[in-house]
Scaffold this active site. Structure first.
Site, PDB file in Angstrom:
ATOM      1  N   ASN A  18       0.789  -1.236   0.000  1.00 58.64           N
ATOM      2  CA  ASN A  18       0.000   0.000   0.000  1.00 58.64           C
ATOM      3  C   ASN A  18       0.822   1.288   0.000  1.00 58.64           C
ATOM      4  O   ASN A  18       0.353   2.313  -0.481  1.00 58.64           O
ATOM      5  CB  ASN A  18      -1.027  -0.013   1.131  1.00 58.64           C
ATOM      6  CG  ASN A  18      -0.417  -0.142   2.489  1.00 58.64           C
ATOM      7  OD1 ASN A  18       0.494  -0.938   2.697  1.00 58.64           O
ATOM      8  ND2 ASN A  18      -0.877   0.635   3.420  1.00 58.64           N
ATOM      9  N   GLU A  60     -10.223  -5.801  10.123  1.00 57.73           N
ATOM     10  CA  GLU A  60      -9.704  -4.690   9.327  1.00 57.73           C
ATOM     11  C   GLU A  60     -10.332  -4.771   7.931  1.00 57.73           C
ATOM     12  O   GLU A  60     -10.184  -5.784   7.244  1.00 57.73           O
ATOM     13  CB  GLU A  60      -8.176  -4.817   9.219  1.00 57.73           C
ATOM     14  CG  GLU A  60      -7.549  -3.729   8.383  1.00 57.73           C
ATOM     15  CD  GLU A  60      -6.035  -3.903   8.222  1.00 57.73           C
ATOM     16  OE1 GLU A  60      -5.567  -5.039   8.051  1.00 57.73           O
ATOM     17  OE2 GLU A  60      -5.339  -2.868   8.245  1.00 57.73           O
ATOM     18  N   GLU A  62       4.810  -4.296  12.181  1.00 59.55           N
ATOM     19  CA  GLU A  62       3.866  -3.190  11.934  1.00 59.55           C
ATOM     20  C   GLU A  62       2.680  -3.811  11.220  1.00 59.55           C
ATOM     21  O   GLU A  62       2.749  -4.074  10.010  1.00 59.55           O
ATOM     22  CB  GLU A  62       4.524  -2.119  11.064  1.00 59.55           C
ATOM     23  CG  GLU A  62       5.716  -1.431  11.694  1.00 59.55           C
ATOM     24  CD  GLU A  62       5.329  -0.481  12.807  1.00 59.55           C
ATOM     25  OE1 GLU A  62       4.184   0.017  12.802  1.00 59.55           O
ATOM     26  OE2 GLU A  62       6.154  -0.248  13.701  1.00 59.55           O
ATOM     27  N   LEU A  63       1.607  -4.061  11.955  1.00 58.89           N
ATOM     28  CA  LEU A  63       0.499  -4.849  11.400  1.00 58.89           C
ATOM     29  C   LEU A  63      -0.727  -3.972  11.118  1.00 58.89           C
ATOM     30  O   LEU A  63      -0.645  -2.756  11.122  1.00 58.89           O
ATOM     31  CB  LEU A  63       0.186  -6.001  12.353  1.00 58.89           C
ATOM     32  CG  LEU A  63       1.412  -6.866  12.729  1.00 58.89           C
ATOM     33  CD1 LEU A  63       1.023  -7.967  13.698  1.00 58.89           C
ATOM     34  CD2 LEU A  63       2.089  -7.456  11.502  1.00 58.89           C
ATOM     35  N   CYS A 104      -3.071   1.409   6.654  1.00 66.40           N
ATOM     36  CA  CYS A 104      -3.132   0.840   8.009  1.00 66.40           C
ATOM     37  C   CYS A 104      -3.721   1.836   9.004  1.00 66.40           C
ATOM     38  O   CYS A 104      -4.241   1.439  10.036  1.00 66.40           O
ATOM     39  CB  CYS A 104      -1.755   0.385   8.456  1.00 66.40           C
ATOM     40  SG  CYS A 104      -0.529   1.697   8.421  1.00 66.40           S
ATOM     41  N   GLY A 119       2.829  -5.519   7.348  1.00 62.87           N
ATOM     42  CA  GLY A 119       1.820  -6.231   6.563  1.00 62.87           C
ATOM     43  C   GLY A 119       0.655  -6.617   7.449  1.00 62.87           C
ATOM     44  O   GLY A 119       0.450  -6.039   8.522  1.00 62.87           O
TER      45      GLY A 119
HETATM   46  P1  NAP Z   1       0.368  -9.056   3.480  1.00 60.65           P
HETATM   47  O1  NAP Z   1      -0.472  -9.906   2.627  1.00 60.65           O
HETATM   48  O2  NAP Z   1       0.504  -9.390   4.920  1.00 60.65           O
HETATM   49  O3  NAP Z   1       1.808  -9.014   2.764  1.00 60.65           O
HETATM   50  C1  NAP Z   1       2.837  -8.176   3.238  1.00 60.65           C
HETATM   51  C2  NAP Z   1       4.175  -8.733   2.815  1.00 60.65           C
HETATM   52  O4  NAP Z   1       4.389  -9.953   3.498  1.00 60.65           O
HETATM   53  C3  NAP Z   1       4.279  -9.055   1.335  1.00 60.65           C
HETATM   54  O5  NAP Z   1       5.597  -8.766   0.897  1.00 60.65           O
HETATM   55  C4  NAP Z   1       4.026 -10.555   1.289  1.00 60.65           C
HETATM   56  O6  NAP Z   1       4.648 -11.163   0.181  1.00 60.65           O
HETATM   57  C5  NAP Z   1       4.704 -10.986   2.582  1.00 60.65           C
HETATM   58  N1  NAP Z   1       4.201 -12.222   3.191  1.00 60.65           N
HETATM   59  C6  NAP Z   1       2.921 -12.655   3.268  1.00 60.65           C
HETATM   60  N2  NAP Z   1       2.862 -13.820   3.958  1.00 60.65           N
HETATM   61  C7  NAP Z   1       4.140 -14.110   4.337  1.00 60.65           C
HETATM   62  C8  NAP Z   1       4.726 -15.187   5.056  1.00 60.65           C
HETATM   63  N3  NAP Z   1       3.996 -16.163   5.559  1.00 60.65           N
HETATM   64  N4  NAP Z   1       6.071 -15.188   5.235  1.00 60.65           N
HETATM   65  C9  NAP Z   1       6.821 -14.190   4.738  1.00 60.65           C
HETATM   66  N5  NAP Z   1       6.320 -13.146   4.048  1.00 60.65           N
HETATM   67  C10 NAP Z   1       4.989 -13.101   3.856  1.00 60.65           C
HETATM   68  O7  NAP Z   1      -0.101  -7.532   3.448  1.00 60.65           O
HETATM   69  P2  NAP Z   1      -0.513  -6.615   2.229  1.00 60.65           P
HETATM   70  O8  NAP Z   1      -1.828  -7.074   1.700  1.00 60.65           O
HETATM   71  O9  NAP Z   1       0.619  -6.421   1.285  1.00 60.65           O
HETATM   72  O10 NAP Z   1      -0.681  -5.226   3.006  1.00 60.65           O
HETATM   73  C11 NAP Z   1      -1.808  -4.913   3.735  1.00 60.65           C
HETATM   74  C12 NAP Z   1      -1.633  -5.116   5.213  1.00 60.65           C
HETATM   75  O11 NAP Z   1      -0.481  -4.420   5.688  1.00 60.65           O
HETATM   76  C13 NAP Z   1      -2.805  -4.536   5.996  1.00 60.65           C
HETATM   77  O12 NAP Z   1      -3.161  -5.404   7.033  1.00 60.65           O
HETATM   78  C14 NAP Z   1      -2.227  -3.240   6.557  1.00 60.65           C
HETATM   79  O13 NAP Z   1      -2.895  -2.740   7.696  1.00 60.65           O
HETATM   80  C15 NAP Z   1      -0.833  -3.639   6.840  1.00 60.65           C
HETATM   81  N6  NAP Z   1       0.023  -2.454   6.959  1.00 60.65           N
HETATM   82  C16 NAP Z   1       0.489  -2.080   8.188  1.00 60.65           C
HETATM   83  C17 NAP Z   1       1.255  -0.924   8.317  1.00 60.65           C
HETATM   84  C18 NAP Z   1       1.807  -0.473   9.633  1.00 60.65           C
HETATM   85  O14 NAP Z   1       2.743   0.303   9.611  1.00 60.65           O
HETATM   86  N7  NAP Z   1       1.282  -0.932  10.752  1.00 60.65           N
HETATM   87  C19 NAP Z   1       1.532  -0.163   7.184  1.00 60.65           C
HETATM   88  C20 NAP Z   1       1.014  -0.580   5.944  1.00 60.65           C
HETATM   89  C21 NAP Z   1       0.272  -1.723   5.841  1.00 60.65           C
HETATM   90  P3  NAP Z   1       3.802 -11.558  -1.139  1.00 60.65           P
HETATM   91  O15 NAP Z   1       3.314 -10.282  -1.705  1.00 60.65           O
HETATM   92  O16 NAP Z   1       4.783 -12.253  -1.980  1.00 60.65           O
HETATM   93  O17 NAP Z   1       2.700 -12.449  -0.651  1.00 60.65           O
END
Ligand code: NAP
Length: 481
Positions: free
Chosen positions: A156, A380, A252-253, A286, A232
Site C-alpha cells: 500500500n 480490518e 507493523e500490522l 493501516c 503487513g
Molecule cells: P500481506 O499480505 O501481509 O503481505 C505483506 C508482505 O508480506 C508481502 O511482501 C508478502 O509477500 C509478505 N508475506 C505474506 N505472507 C508471508 C509469510 N507467511 N512469510 C513471509 N512473508 C509473507 O499484506 P498486504 O496485503 O501487502 O498489506 C496490507 C496489510 O499491511 C494490511 O493489514 C495493513 O494494515 C498492513 N500495513 C500495516 C502498516 C503499519 O505500519 N502498521 C503499514 C502498511 C500496511 P507476497 O506479496 O509475496 O505475498
C-alpha cells in the site's frame, strides 16, 4: 507516460540479475502488464543471506560520516527523479498521482531524517560506583549494529514503507535484504538503484522480488538473520513470528481505527479529516478511518455533511490530476470488500452511499446501523468503507473504540482539554491524534501499535533503536575513579 513492458532485474548482493522464472506486474486499473520481475528462488534467497552476512560486516565498518553521506546522496537522487518515482507508484499500485507524489516527498524526508539520526546514535556513561564495593569501576553503554536484517513490506505504500526500513538500517550500520510485496515491487527496485548510485557498498542491500510462498520461509527462519522488520497484515505477521526463532521482530500490522467526534468539535474539520482518512489510498491504509463514533447531538449534521463530501469524491484514472480515488490493488480485493458490505447489509446495516463495484474499482461507501460485533466492524476492512455510529456520550465512544483486537492509531475531535486527556489515557492505541483523524503521521514520530497491531515502533530514530544492540562496557581501575 510511455507504457512499454519493462524486464526488470532484482538487486541480489550487489548485482542486478534476471530470474529463470518471472512474475507479471499489472496496473490494477486495467490489468495491463507493465513489467516483468524475477521470481526469486529459495537458492537465491539463501545466497542473499550468505552474502548479506558479508554485507553486514562491510556496513559495520562504514564510518558515521560515510553512512550519512550515502543517505544524503540517495535522498538527492530520488529528489531529482520525483516524477519517475511518483509515476511508478501510481502505475503499479492503487494510489493516484497526487497521493503518489506525497509518498515520494515523504520517502525523501525519511531518508534525510535517517542521515540526520546517524550522528545521534550514542550511549551514556553508567555510574557503576553507585553500589558499594565498585568505587574503582567506570563505564558506559554503546549501540552497535544488529547485523543482517530482513525487511518484508506491503503493497500500500510501496516506496516509503521500504525507505522506513532501509534508511534506519543503513544509518545504524546494518545490511538489509528487502522482499517487497509481489504486486508492487517496482518502487522498491528504484529505491535500490538510488542507494547503488549513492555509493552504498555491494552486499549491504539486496532487493529480491518473488512470492512469499517460495522465499518467505528461507528469509524468516535463517539463523544468520538477526532481525525481521515486517509490515503487513496480522495473519502474515503471526505466521512469521511463529517461525522466526530467536531473532528480533519488528511487526507493523493492520488496524481498525476509530475517530471520535464530540458535540463541541469543529464539525467541518472533523468531516473533512475523517473523509480523507477513510478514503486515502482507497482505504488501503493501516491508519485508515474505519469507524466514526459521533455524539448523538451532532450525529445528523455530521452524517449529512460526511455523505455529501464522500459523494463528491472523483473515482477514475490514477494518472489524472483530478482523480481522488483509484482502484483497489486487485479485482479480488474489490470483490472481498463487496462481499463484506453485502453481508453487513443482509445483517441489517444501512447503506448511506456507495456500495458499487466495477472491476477493481469500488465506490466510497458509508454504512450505519452496523452490528458492533459483526465481521465488518471487528476486522480490518482495508478498503473504501467507513461505519458511522451515534453514541450517547464520550465514555461509550471510548468503550466502543477499544472494542476491537487492534490498536494502531485513533483520532478524537473536541475543543475540551479534559476530554482530550481522558482519550489519551483511556484509548488503547499507539497514537492518539487530537483534532485529526487516525490517518496522521510524520516520518520522525514514533509509530506502531498495541494489541494485534504490532510489536515495537518505527519512525526513524525509534527504528534505529530497534536495529541496534547495546553493549555495556565497564573498566575496573586500580584506584578509585
Ligand atoms: P500481506 O499480505 O501481509 O503481505 C505483506 C508482505 O508480506 C508481502 O511482501 C508478502 O509477500 C509478505 N508475506 C505474506 N505472507 C508471508 C509469510 N507467511 N512469510 C513471509 N512473508 C509473507 O499484506 P498486504 O496485503 O501487502 O498489506 C496490507 C496489510 O499491511 C494490511 O493489514 C495493513 O494494515 C498492513 N500495513 C500495516 C502498516 C503499519 O505500519 N502498521 C503499514 C502498511 C500496511 P507476497 O506479496 O509475496 O505475498
Amino acid at each position: 507516460m510511455e507504457k512499454t513492458l519493462q524486464q526488470r532485474k532484482m538487486l541480489l548482493a550487489g548485482e542486478w540479475v534476471t530470474g529463470s522464472q518471472t512474475i507479471n506486474v499489472e496496473n490494477p486499473q486495467d490489468g495491463e502488464i507493465i513489467a516483468q520481475i524475477p521470481a526469486a528462488t529459495k537458492e537465491e534467497a539463501l545466497f542473499a543471506i550468505q552474502e548479506g552476512v558479508k554485507g553486514a560486516e562491510i556496513a559495520s565498518r562504514l564510518s558515521t560520516f560515510e553512512r550519512m553521506s550515502i543517505l544524503k546522496k540517495a535522498a538527492n537522487w530520488i529528489e531529482e527523479r520525483q516524477t519517475l518515482f511518483a509515476e511508478t507508484i501510481a502505475t503499479e499500485g492503487s494510489k493516484t498521482i497526487r497521493e503518489a507524489r506525497k509518498e515520494v516527498k515523504r520517502c525523501i524526508e525519511t531518508i534525510r531524517i535517517s542521515a540526520e539520526e546517524t550522528r545521534r546514535i550514542h550511549g551514556e556513561t553508567v555510574p557503576f560506583d553507585q553500589m558499594e564495593g565498585n568505587e574503582n569501576r567506570v563505564g558506559y553503554y554503546q549501540r552497535f549494529p544488529i547485523g543482517l536484517i530482513v525487511a518484508i513490506t506491503p503493497f500500500n505504500d510501496p516506496l516509503n514503507l521500504v525507505a522506513h526500513k532501509v534508511g534506519p538500517a543503513i544509518a545504524a550500520g546494518n545490511a538489509i535484504i528487502v522482499k517487497p510485496a509481489t504486486v508492487t515491487p517496482l518502487s522498491a527496485l528504484l529505491l535500490a538503484e538510488a542507494f547503488e548510485q549513492a555509493g552504498l557498498p555491494k552486499k549491504v542491500l539486496s532487493v529480491i522480488t518473488g512470492n512469499s510462498s517460495e522465499i518467505g520461509d528461507v528469509l524468516v527462519t535463517h539463523p544468520a538473520v538477526r532481525m525481521i522488520s515486517f509490515t503487513g497484515g496480522y495473519e502474515a505477521g503471526e505466521s512469521i513470528a511463529s517461525k522466526a526463532g530467536i531473532k528480533k521482530l519488528g511487526m507493523e500490522l493492520g488496524s481498525n481505527s476509530p475517530a471520535i467526534v464530540l458535540r463541541d468539535a469543529d464539525i467541518h474539520e472533523a468531516v473533512s479529516s475523517t473523509v480523507s482518512g477513510a478514503f486515502w489510498a482507497v482505504g488501503q491504509n493501516c491508519l485508515g478511518v474505519q469507524r466514526v463514533y459521533i455524539e448523538e447531538e451532532v450525529y445528523s449534521i455530521f452524517e449529512e455533511m460526511f455523505v455529501e463530501k464522500t459523494r463528491n469524491l472523483l473515482i477514475g484514472d490514477k494518472l489524472c490530476e483530478a482523480t481522488d480515488m483509484g482502484p483497489l490493488i486487485t479485482e479480488k480485493e474489490a470483490i472481498r470488500i463487496e462481499n463484506l458490505v453485502l453481508e453487513a447489509l443482509e445483517n441489517g446495516a444501512e447503506l448511506l452511499c456507495g456500495g458499487k463495484r466495477d472491476g477493481a474499482f469500488y465506490t466510497p461507501t458509508v454504512l450505519t446501523n452496523v452490528d458492533p460485533e459483526s465481521k465488518i466492524a471487528q476486522e480490518e476492512i482495508f478498503g473504501p468503507v467507513v461505519i458511522l455510529d451515534r453514541v450517547k456520550d464520550f465514555s461509550e465512544a471510548i468503550q466502543r473504540s477499544n472494542n476491537v483486537a487492534y490498536g494502531l492509531q485513533a483520532g478524537i475531535f473536541t475543543k475540551n482539554l479534559d476530554n482530550a486527556f481522558k482519550a489519551i489515557r483511556e484509548l488503547e492505541f499507539g497514537g492518539i491524534m487530537v483534532n485529526d483523524s487516525s490517518d496522521f503521521r510524520i516520518d520522525a514520530m514514533p509509530f506502531g501499535g498495541m494489541k494485534q497491531s504490532g510489536i515495537g515502533r518505527e519512525g526513524v530514530a525509534f527504528s534505529i533503536l530497534e536495529m541496534t544492540e547495546l553493549k555495556v562496557v565497564c573498566f575496573k581501575l586500580n584506584h578509585g575513579y
